[in-house]
Design an enzyme around this catalytic site. Structure first.
Site, mmCIF file in Angstrom:
data_model
loop_
_atom_site.group_PDB
_atom_site.id
_atom_site.type_symbol
_atom_site.label_atom_id
_atom_site.label_comp_id
_atom_site.label_asym_id
_atom_site.label_seq_id
_atom_site.Cartn_x
_atom_site.Cartn_y
_atom_site.Cartn_z
ATOM 1 N N GLY A 20 0.770 -1.237 0.000
ATOM 2 C CA GLY A 20 0.000 0.000 0.000
ATOM 3 C C GLY A 20 0.800 1.285 0.000
ATOM 4 O O GLY A 20 0.324 2.317 0.480
ATOM 5 N N THR A 21 2.009 1.254 -0.582
ATOM 6 C CA THR A 21 2.758 2.518 -0.637
ATOM 7 C C THR A 21 2.069 3.515 -1.581
ATOM 8 O O THR A 21 2.114 4.723 -1.341
ATOM 9 C CB THR A 21 4.227 2.310 -1.078
ATOM 10 O OG1 THR A 21 4.257 1.814 -2.409
ATOM 11 C CG2 THR A 21 4.970 1.373 -0.153
ATOM 12 N N ASN A 22 1.427 2.999 -2.603
ATOM 13 C CA ASN A 22 0.689 3.911 -3.494
ATOM 14 C C ASN A 22 -0.551 4.467 -2.800
ATOM 15 O O ASN A 22 -0.901 5.632 -3.001
ATOM 16 C CB ASN A 22 0.328 3.208 -4.802
ATOM 17 C CG ASN A 22 1.488 3.208 -5.771
ATOM 18 O OD1 ASN A 22 1.854 4.242 -6.322
ATOM 19 N ND2 ASN A 22 2.103 2.036 -5.946
ATOM 20 N N MET A 100 -3.939 -6.846 -7.159
ATOM 21 C CA MET A 100 -3.417 -7.947 -7.970
ATOM 22 C C MET A 100 -4.488 -8.945 -8.409
ATOM 23 O O MET A 100 -4.348 -10.147 -8.220
ATOM 24 C CB MET A 100 -2.319 -8.687 -7.183
ATOM 25 C CG MET A 100 -1.160 -7.818 -6.784
ATOM 26 S SD MET A 100 -0.343 -7.085 -8.224
ATOM 27 C CE MET A 100 0.920 -6.105 -7.410
ATOM 28 N N HIS A 119 0.672 1.165 -13.159
ATOM 29 C CA HIS A 119 1.474 0.013 -13.589
ATOM 30 C C HIS A 119 2.948 0.419 -13.609
ATOM 31 O O HIS A 119 3.289 1.489 -14.119
ATOM 32 C CB HIS A 119 1.022 -0.453 -14.979
ATOM 33 C CG HIS A 119 1.775 -1.658 -15.439
ATOM 34 N ND1 HIS A 119 1.500 -2.922 -14.954
ATOM 35 C CD2 HIS A 119 2.827 -1.791 -16.271
ATOM 36 C CE1 HIS A 119 2.349 -3.775 -15.495
ATOM 37 N NE2 HIS A 119 3.157 -3.123 -16.292
ATOM 38 N N ALA A 189 8.428 7.832 -9.835
ATOM 39 C CA ALA A 189 7.320 7.885 -10.798
ATOM 40 C C ALA A 189 5.948 7.602 -10.171
ATOM 41 O O ALA A 189 5.101 8.498 -10.111
ATOM 42 C CB ALA A 189 7.594 6.923 -11.948
ATOM 43 N N GLU A 190 5.738 6.388 -9.654
ATOM 44 C CA GLU A 190 4.381 6.001 -9.225
ATOM 45 C C GLU A 190 3.773 6.949 -8.198
ATOM 46 O O GLU A 190 2.638 7.402 -8.358
ATOM 47 C CB GLU A 190 4.403 4.583 -8.633
ATOM 48 C CG GLU A 190 4.774 3.523 -9.632
ATOM 49 C CD GLU A 190 4.685 2.122 -9.050
ATOM 50 O OE1 GLU A 190 3.675 1.788 -8.421
ATOM 51 O OE2 GLU A 190 5.645 1.350 -9.229
#
Ligand code: GAR
Length: 210
Positions: A20-22, A100, A119, A189-190
């Site tokens: 869950g870092t995003n 996922m 992604h 990036a993400e």
């Protein structure tokens, strides 16, 4: 829908499976006012042990766990349960942040142009079925590309095949391992483009409500 329509901000659910870092980047962006047209009102995990659930709790965001196992392995039953919890929360937009599991055409058409995914490569490289998590970075290093990155895109029936919203390139360095590269792609990036893309889509959905 009447109740949610009155809600000025786009109601967002974040779907997760792991660390869950995003999700954390989205929570931080909401706090910082980068995400201002929407509000994360629900986190759903298909993995009861996902650390992402602790991040949701830490931010005071309600969460739900829906697993395919509890649905006897059936994708249809899993998606029905998922849809029920999304509808109960009046969800108008879905962010797949390290989720996922591939969603069916039926589910996707219900939320057409309202589901986005992050992604960890520059689509159309290293994407599609079988390319997820660390595998994507293993493939990029194995191929020998010198530049990789991340992509945020709308979700359609083709895995990783929907319209691209944002991309950011990241350089590969000599001696990179998949783990080192994964971390750099996330940091550079993400965690940057996912909150920005989330705001862009939330803002456009908010406008449509007027
Ligand atoms: C992220 O790198 C995300 O891009 C990737 O899984 C990781 C989840 O990390 N997603 C995919 O590969 C989807 N095809 P997180 O749980 O720490 O956000």
């Amino acid at each position: 829908m009447a109740k949610e329509k009155k809600d000025k901000l786009t109601r967002i659910a974040v779907l997760v499976s792991g660390g869950g870092t995003n999700l954390q980047a989205l929570i931080d962006a909401q706090k910082a006012g980068i995400i201002k047209s929407g509000r994360i009102v629900l986190v759903v995990s298909n993995n009861p042990n996902a650390y992402a659930l602790e991040r949701a709790a830490g931010a005071g965001i309600p969460s739900a766990i829906v697993t395919r196992k509890e649905c006897g392995g059936s994708r249809e039953a899993f998606e029905e349960k998922l849809t029920a919890s999304l509808e109960e929360a009046g969800i108008e937009m879905i962010v797949l942040a390290g989720f996922m599991s591939i969603l069916s055409e039926r589910f996707i058409s219900r939320y057409r142009d309202r589901i986005i995914n992050v992604h960890p490569s520059l689509i159309p490289s290293f994407c599609g079925e079988g390319f997820y998590g660390l595998r994507v970075h293993e493939a990029a290093l194995g191929y020998g590309v010198k530049v990789t990155g991340a992509t945020v895109h709308f979700v359609n029936e083709i895995p990783d095949g929907g319209r691209i919203i944002l991309q950011k390139a990241v350089a590969i360095r000599k001696g990179d391992t998949p783990e080192v590269l994964q971390r750099r792609v996330m940091e550079q990036a993400e965690w940057k483009i996912l909150p920005r893309a989330c705001e862009m889509v939330a803002a456009s959905l908010k406008k449509q409500k007027r």
